[in-house]
Design a protein around this motif. Sequence first.
Motif, PDB file in Angstrom:
ATOM      1  N   UNK A  68      17.500  10.926   1.664  1.00  0.00           N
ATOM      2  CA  UNK A  68      17.117   9.537   1.935  1.00  0.00           C
ATOM      3  C   UNK A  68      15.662   9.434   2.389  1.00  0.00           C
ATOM      4  N   UNK A  69      15.102  10.515   2.947  1.00  0.00           N
ATOM      5  CA  UNK A  69      13.713  10.448   3.415  1.00  0.00           C
ATOM      6  C   UNK A  69      12.731  10.307   2.254  1.00  0.00           C
ATOM      7  N   UNK A  70      13.173  10.601   1.052  1.00  0.00           N
ATOM      8  CA  UNK A  70      12.306  10.455  -0.107  1.00  0.00           C
ATOM      9  C   UNK A  70      12.227   9.007  -0.594  1.00  0.00           C
ATOM     10  N   UNK A  71      13.040   8.123  -0.035  1.00  0.00           N
ATOM     11  CA  UNK A  71      12.999   6.712  -0.443  1.00  0.00           C
ATOM     12  C   UNK A  71      11.758   5.993   0.072  1.00  0.00           C
ATOM     13  N   UNK A  72      11.035   6.611   1.004  1.00  0.00           N
ATOM     14  CA  UNK A  72       9.825   5.975   1.541  1.00  0.00           C
ATOM     15  C   UNK A  72       8.814   5.644   0.463  1.00  0.00           C
ATOM     16  N   UNK A  73       8.658   6.519  -0.512  1.00  0.00           N
ATOM     17  CA  UNK A  73       7.717   6.254  -1.601  1.00  0.00           C
ATOM     18  C   UNK A  73       8.126   5.053  -2.432  1.00  0.00           C
ATOM     19  N   UNK A  74       9.417   4.933  -2.707  1.00  0.00           N
ATOM     20  CA  UNK A  74       9.911   3.783  -3.482  1.00  0.00           C
ATOM     21  C   UNK A  74       9.738   2.487  -2.702  1.00  0.00           C
ATOM     22  N   UNK A  75      10.035   2.540  -1.431  1.00  0.00           N
ATOM     23  CA  UNK A  75       9.858   1.349  -0.589  1.00  0.00           C
ATOM     24  C   UNK A  75       8.381   0.986  -0.511  1.00  0.00           C
ATOM     25  N   UNK A  76       7.524   1.992  -0.357  1.00  0.00           N
ATOM     26  CA  UNK A  76       6.088   1.745  -0.312  1.00  0.00           C
ATOM     27  C   UNK A  76       5.569   1.123  -1.599  1.00  0.00           C
ATOM     28  N   UNK A  77       6.085   1.582  -2.727  1.00  0.00           N
ATOM     29  CA  UNK A  77       5.696   1.015  -4.021  1.00  0.00           C
ATOM     30  C   UNK A  77       6.065  -0.465  -4.087  1.00  0.00           C
ATOM     31  N   UNK A  78       7.265  -0.792  -3.607  1.00  0.00           N
ATOM     32  CA  UNK A  78       7.682  -2.201  -3.585  1.00  0.00           C
ATOM     33  C   UNK A  78       6.797  -3.024  -2.657  1.00  0.00           C
ATOM     34  N   UNK A  79       6.412  -2.448  -1.522  1.00  0.00           N
ATOM     35  CA  UNK A  79       5.526  -3.148  -0.584  1.00  0.00           C
ATOM     36  C   UNK A  79       4.189  -3.442  -1.255  1.00  0.00           C
ATOM     37  N   UNK A  80       3.640  -2.460  -1.966  1.00  0.00           N
ATOM     38  CA  UNK A  80       2.365  -2.670  -2.658  1.00  0.00           C
ATOM     39  C   UNK A  80       2.515  -3.748  -3.729  1.00  0.00           C
ATOM     40  N   UNK A  81       3.604  -3.711  -4.498  1.00  0.00           N
ATOM     41  CA  UNK A  81       3.827  -4.746  -5.522  1.00  0.00           C
ATOM     42  C   UNK A  81       3.893  -6.136  -4.904  1.00  0.00           C
ATOM     43  N   UNK A  82       4.660  -6.256  -3.830  1.00  0.00           N
ATOM     44  CA  UNK A  82       4.806  -7.561  -3.169  1.00  0.00           C
ATOM     45  C   UNK A  82       3.467  -8.023  -2.600  1.00  0.00           C
ATOM     46  N   UNK A  83       2.773  -7.121  -1.896  1.00  0.00           N
ATOM     47  CA  UNK A  83       1.481  -7.488  -1.322  1.00  0.00           C
ATOM     48  C   UNK A  83       0.470  -7.863  -2.393  1.00  0.00           C
ATOM     49  N   UNK A  84       0.436  -7.105  -3.495  1.00  0.00           N
ATOM     50  CA  UNK A  84      -0.491  -7.426  -4.574  1.00  0.00           C
ATOM     51  C   UNK A  84      -0.206  -8.805  -5.160  1.00  0.00           C
ATOM     52  N   UNK A  85       1.052  -9.201  -5.140  1.00  0.00           N
ATOM     53  CA  UNK A  85       1.442 -10.487  -5.695  1.00  0.00           C
ATOM     54  C   UNK A  85       1.137 -11.641  -4.742  1.00  0.00           C
ATOM     55  N   UNK A  86       1.400 -11.465  -3.455  1.00  0.00           N
ATOM     56  CA  UNK A  86       1.267 -12.604  -2.532  1.00  0.00           C
ATOM     57  C   UNK A  86      -0.091 -12.731  -1.866  1.00  0.00           C
ATOM     58  N   UNK A  87      -0.861 -11.641  -1.763  1.00  0.00           N
ATOM     59  CA  UNK A  87      -2.143 -11.710  -1.064  1.00  0.00           C
ATOM     60  C   UNK A  87      -3.092 -12.735  -1.684  1.00  0.00           C
ATOM     61  N   UNK A  88      -3.246 -12.784  -3.014  1.00  0.00           N
ATOM     62  CA  UNK A  88      -4.139 -13.814  -3.569  1.00  0.00           C
ATOM     63  C   UNK A  88      -3.643 -15.239  -3.317  1.00  0.00           C
ATOM     64  N   UNK A  89      -2.344 -15.392  -3.078  1.00  0.00           N
ATOM     65  CA  UNK A  89      -1.781 -16.732  -2.900  1.00  0.00           C
ATOM     66  C   UNK A  89      -1.870 -17.238  -1.461  1.00  0.00           C
ATOM     67  N   UNK A  90      -1.677 -16.338  -0.474  1.00  0.00           N
ATOM     68  CA  UNK A  90      -1.664 -16.806   0.920  1.00  0.00           C
ATOM     69  C   UNK A  90      -2.773 -16.207   1.777  1.00  0.00           C
ATOM     70  N   UNK A  91      -3.476 -15.212   1.280  1.00  0.00           N
ATOM     71  CA  UNK A  91      -4.614 -14.656   2.009  1.00  0.00           C
ATOM     72  C   UNK A  91      -4.257 -13.423   2.825  1.00  0.00           C
TER      73      UNK A  91
END
Length: 142
Positions: A68-91
Amino acid sequence: MLYSFLALLSGVNVAVSIMLNARLGAVKGLYKGAFINYFLGLCVALPLALIVTGFRLGSVQISLSELFILTGGSIGYLVVLINNNITPKIGILYVTVILFIGQIATGALMDILAGEPVSIGKITGALLILAGLIYLVKAEKE
């Protein structure tokens, strides 16, 4: 004092990383931007891991129950995807503050699940940051 400085430096790194990743996502596309982010991270992390372990990565063992400790990379990838999507919209300011609130809430939840006490100071700090975010949103609307 050193650890406080390193924590502050880490926070600055998070904000700068979100900003750069959002720009990369805007230029290269959401998924390509996240892939480039993680590929470059691998290019930096692998040599460092080799140096730290004395070039014996094979000595690192993970049992089946610890996968389960290897899931950090997958979670991090999702965080980057979400941040890349919302940062231009809300700052970047909103993203950073909301991310920080999420980290505090998750940390408190993990403490509770681990049977650790959650101090009134942590709860008060989280509520003050949340109140600041609410004030910022309302002030910006006016």
